[in-house]
Design an enzyme around this catalytic site. Sequence first.
Site, mmCIF file in Angstrom:
data_model
loop_
_atom_site.group_PDB
_atom_site.id
_atom_site.type_symbol
_atom_site.label_atom_id
_atom_site.label_comp_id
_atom_site.label_asym_id
_atom_site.label_seq_id
_atom_site.Cartn_x
_atom_site.Cartn_y
_atom_site.Cartn_z
ATOM 1 N N HIS A 21 0.842 -1.203 0.000
ATOM 2 C CA HIS A 21 0.000 0.000 0.000
ATOM 3 C C HIS A 21 0.876 1.251 0.000
ATOM 4 O O HIS A 21 0.600 2.217 -0.713
ATOM 5 C CB HIS A 21 -0.914 0.023 1.233
ATOM 6 C CG HIS A 21 -1.776 -1.192 1.376
ATOM 7 N ND1 HIS A 21 -1.867 -1.904 2.542
ATOM 8 C CD2 HIS A 21 -2.582 -1.831 0.486
ATOM 9 C CE1 HIS A 21 -2.698 -2.925 2.371
ATOM 10 N NE2 HIS A 21 -3.142 -2.912 1.134
ATOM 11 N N CYS A 126 -13.585 -16.282 -4.209
ATOM 12 C CA CYS A 126 -12.384 -16.119 -3.380
ATOM 13 C C CYS A 126 -12.578 -14.863 -2.526
ATOM 14 O O CYS A 126 -12.631 -13.755 -3.062
ATOM 15 C CB CYS A 126 -11.130 -15.989 -4.241
ATOM 16 S SG CYS A 126 -9.671 -15.516 -3.277
ATOM 17 N N CYS A 129 -9.812 -12.096 -2.617
ATOM 18 C CA CYS A 129 -9.874 -11.352 -3.896
ATOM 19 C C CYS A 129 -11.178 -10.577 -4.011
ATOM 20 O O CYS A 129 -11.293 -9.704 -4.852
ATOM 21 C CB CYS A 129 -9.870 -12.282 -5.100
ATOM 22 S SG CYS A 129 -8.304 -12.974 -5.560
ATOM 23 N N LYS A 300 2.681 -14.015 5.900
ATOM 24 C CA LYS A 300 2.726 -14.093 7.359
ATOM 25 C C LYS A 300 3.377 -15.384 7.808
ATOM 26 O O LYS A 300 4.079 -15.402 8.813
ATOM 27 C CB LYS A 300 1.311 -13.960 7.936
ATOM 28 C CG LYS A 300 0.804 -12.542 7.812
ATOM 29 C CD LYS A 300 -0.450 -12.288 8.623
ATOM 30 C CE LYS A 300 -0.948 -10.880 8.358
ATOM 31 N NZ LYS A 300 -2.369 -10.793 8.062
HETATM 32 N N1 MSP Z 1 -9.847 -2.676 -2.342
HETATM 33 C C1 MSP Z 1 -9.188 -3.151 -3.503
HETATM 34 C C2 MSP Z 1 -8.977 -2.035 -4.495
HETATM 35 C C3 MSP Z 1 -10.218 -1.326 -4.922
HETATM 36 S S1 MSP Z 1 -9.865 0.016 -5.977
HETATM 37 C C4 MSP Z 1 -11.340 0.459 -6.593
HETATM 38 C C5 MSP Z 1 -7.836 -3.735 -3.107
HETATM 39 N N2 MSP Z 1 -7.326 -3.343 -1.943
HETATM 40 S S2 MSP Z 1 -5.969 -3.861 -1.289
HETATM 41 O O1 MSP Z 1 -5.976 -3.417 0.077
HETATM 42 O O2 MSP Z 1 -5.784 -5.248 -1.502
HETATM 43 O O3 MSP Z 1 -4.828 -3.053 -1.989
HETATM 44 C C6 MSP Z 1 -4.427 -3.406 -3.254
HETATM 45 C C7 MSP Z 1 -3.201 -2.640 -3.629
HETATM 46 O O4 MSP Z 1 -2.129 -2.870 -2.696
HETATM 47 C C8 MSP Z 1 -2.648 -3.128 -4.941
HETATM 48 O O5 MSP Z 1 -3.186 -2.497 -6.034
HETATM 49 C C9 MSP Z 1 -1.237 -2.763 -4.819
HETATM 50 O O6 MSP Z 1 -1.218 -1.416 -5.113
HETATM 51 C C10 MSP Z 1 -0.913 -2.912 -3.374
HETATM 52 N N3 MSP Z 1 -0.216 -4.153 -3.075
HETATM 53 C C11 MSP Z 1 -0.637 -5.197 -2.322
HETATM 54 N N4 MSP Z 1 0.383 -6.103 -2.201
HETATM 55 C C12 MSP Z 1 1.463 -5.672 -2.871
HETATM 56 C C13 MSP Z 1 2.809 -6.079 -2.986
HETATM 57 N N5 MSP Z 1 3.297 -7.185 -2.445
HETATM 58 N N6 MSP Z 1 3.637 -5.258 -3.685
HETATM 59 C C14 MSP Z 1 3.222 -4.063 -4.211
HETATM 60 N N7 MSP Z 1 1.984 -3.662 -4.091
HETATM 61 C C15 MSP Z 1 1.021 -4.518 -3.614
HETATM 62 O O7 MSP Z 1 -7.290 -4.507 -3.878
#
Ligand code: MSP
Length: 507
Positions: A21, A126, A129, A300
Amino acid sequence: MKPFYITTPIYYASGEPHIGHAYTNLMADITARYYRMTGREVRFLTGTDEHGMKVARNAQAAGLEPQTFVDEKAARFRELADAWNITIDDFIRTTEDRHKVSAAAFWKAVNKNGYIYKKTYKGLYCVPCESFKTEKDLVKGKCPDHDAVPELLEEENYFFKLSAFEDRLKTFYAENPEFVTPEHHRNEMVQILERGLEDISISRSTKQLTWGIPVPGDEGQVLYVWFDALVNYISAIGYARGKKDAMHLYWPADIHFVGKEINRFHSLLWPAMLMAAKVEPPRQIAVHGWITVDGKKMSKTIGNVLDPFDLIERYGLEPVRYFMAREIPFYRDGDFSHERFEMRYNNDLANELGNLLNRAIAMTERYLDGVVPDESVYDVTKRWTKYRAGMESLRFDDALLSVWKLVQAMNKHIDETEPWKLGKQEDLKPVSDVLYVLLESLRHIAWMLLPFMPGTAMLIFEGIGTSFIEQAPLSLSDASKWGGLKPGSVVKRAELLFPRIESKESE
Ligand code: MSP
């Protein structure tokens, strides 16, 4: 020109913020700061995705009302943005009234245009997801992104006629070759389009899930979390909210930043949803890779999850921002390791940049009583051209490479001209010429670093005898002209910019 509208995904308010994030926030922030620096007005949105099954279940597990639970999590995501110095203009939460009103209006528009129908559906869902999966999406019966076994869901839902947009999306992709960037992520979307799109379920029965926005006109259903969440990008600018509606000012969004796992939702579903509501699609979806730690996916169970708060506590924010932009390029996956971090820190920041600044200031004090000498000439146009090309194509690694070429060239200039010898001569012109080039180059370096390490850039400005206040009003085309540092200004010895990190082995 319309303001440059930049967004991050809205993060699930289901758990703690993690480094992924922080990374997306940072990429968007670097872009926002860069465009502001070029004189564009920028609007930068982030927020939290607060409905859906994952949030509802985690709230229950924590023994909290969902609203109390998401209030706490949303506060943590705000803290993350503050801690990383992310210059957002707005933070949207999908449980806010402003969002609920726009999301319901959006549903109605799509429905009125004939793209929503009802049917009974059975599928594998899922939860991490928040998405249905087909057998071919699974690896050994599990979702490969989350290593989770999907659940069988069967209920009567509302469906969105995604299939009706196949041809329009194909045309749209053909006419807008840069809609999805980088290219390999665009190609993935084109392949999905070629295989064909199926209609998707866009609601949940309240028998299964009550934590969501009610479907307009049907108490028994709530909006599917993605159909709700994507709308944030327009609800934040007042979609269908009368006097609050500022769509004409900001829409279309210039860049939606997203991680690769949610590319499909943004690059296929979202433009189709917008077409269905008769709203223009966004201009670009910028898709970045994943961060691994020591070459492995963070998990984790392995215990290699990087905490974005701990990381900046340990190393300081600006070196971390630098490392992420330099070593985890936007267009592919990148790795974090403490070893690699310390190597980059000691080499690029402490040795190359920090020393250059210290030496330039110290020699100006020693040989010229700290006074910036008359102008002498050096050509930095190539560095700026490469820098700007990198910034505008989201190749921040290339942009920084160009900055460091200038840093290295200046260190070499010192070694070659040996100002400590020139400084002893009676004629001060030769040493003055060298020092002006060093100090003025540092002004250019500081400008280029503003989007990445704003605090460091300000310290450099002050060290070389100017200040952010004095520099900021300049347009970028003026700032990037040679000769901006005024002769007669007085340099100021700065605190040591980046004291070396002594690694564990050498302790
Ligand atoms: N809530 C949805 C997005 C809705 S947008 C209309 C979601 N949220 S999330 O909390 O899972 O955050 C997703 C974002 O976190 C990804 O798009 C990415 O930007 C970031 N990442 C999550 N894991 C990541 C890594 N390991 N590395 C880089 N970024 C990744 O999906």
